[in-house]
Design a protein around this motif. Structure first.
Motif, short mmCIF file in Angstrom:
data_model
loop_
_atom_site.label_atom_id
_atom_site.label_comp_id
_atom_site.label_asym_id
_atom_site.label_seq_id
_atom_site.Cartn_x
_atom_site.Cartn_y
_atom_site.Cartn_z
N MET A 94 41.95 -52.73 7.08
CA MET A 94 41.76 -52.47 5.68
C MET A 94 41.60 -50.97 5.47
N HIS A 95 41.97 -50.58 4.27
CA HIS A 95 41.87 -49.18 3.86
C HIS A 95 41.19 -49.16 2.51
N PHE A 96 40.03 -48.53 2.43
CA PHE A 96 39.28 -48.43 1.19
C PHE A 96 39.44 -47.04 0.61
N VAL A 97 39.82 -46.99 -0.68
CA VAL A 97 40.01 -45.72 -1.38
C VAL A 97 39.10 -45.75 -2.60
N THR A 98 38.26 -44.73 -2.73
CA THR A 98 37.33 -44.66 -3.85
C THR A 98 37.30 -43.24 -4.40
N GLY A 99 36.57 -43.08 -5.47
CA GLY A 99 36.42 -41.79 -6.13
C GLY A 99 36.15 -42.04 -7.60
N GLY A 100 36.05 -41.00 -8.36
CA GLY A 100 35.75 -41.13 -9.77
C GLY A 100 36.90 -41.74 -10.56
N ALA A 101 36.57 -42.21 -11.75
CA ALA A 101 37.60 -42.76 -12.64
C ALA A 101 38.59 -41.65 -13.01
N TYR A 102 39.86 -42.00 -13.05
CA TYR A 102 40.93 -41.07 -13.44
C TYR A 102 40.99 -39.83 -12.55
#
Length: 141
Positions: free
Chosen positions: A1-9
């Motif tokens: 699995m690869h999780f990508v996150t960060g702020g909206a837009y």
């Protein structure tokens, strides 16, 4: 699995599209488009965008602890799916809603808590984790 996150837009989806541009076909499923969270996938590369929105659907009916248990089971299911075939990859994109001012409304606090716990659990289960800020990726795992 690869999780990508960060702020909206902040360019998470664009970054994922560029990063996986040579992996075709990719099944893209988005909570932002009101698509239901599937448990069976048609392609070997699956992108699940807006996972925090699917979590929000559980807030009215369950406690944060119950939601965490449910989503830990979902993570296990995704891992089993991936392990059935070496060419499979599940890419999860989630907007980080855990920073900033703590919401006044109880349901929004529960959503924030459940999202934070899910992000911890999916990060632990993922082989790769990237944070995207302003279109720039930082690999943290």
């Amino acid at each position: 699995m690869h999780f990508v996150t960060g702020g909206a837009y902040n360019g998470k989806a664009k970054w994922v599209r560029n990063y996986y541009s040579e992996k075709a076909p990719v099944q893209w499923i988005s909570a932002y488009q009101d698509e239901a969270l599937p448990f069976d996938f048609d392609e070997d590369f699956v992108v699940l965008q807006g996972v925090e929105m699917w979590l929000r659907n559980d807030i009215q009916e369950q406690t944060a602890e119950a939601i965490r248990i449910k989503w830990q089971e979902i993570i296990k299911r995704w891992r089993i799916w991936e392990e059935e075939k070496k060419t499979r990859c599940c890419i999860i994109i989630g907007a980080d809603i855990t920073k900033g001012i703590v919401p006044i409304e109880a349901c929004n606090r529960t959503w924030r808590d459940a999202s934070g716990w899910f992000f911890q659990d999916i990060a632990a289960a993922s082989s790769r984790v990237d944070i995207i800020w302003y279109g720039i990726a930082q690999q943290v795992k």
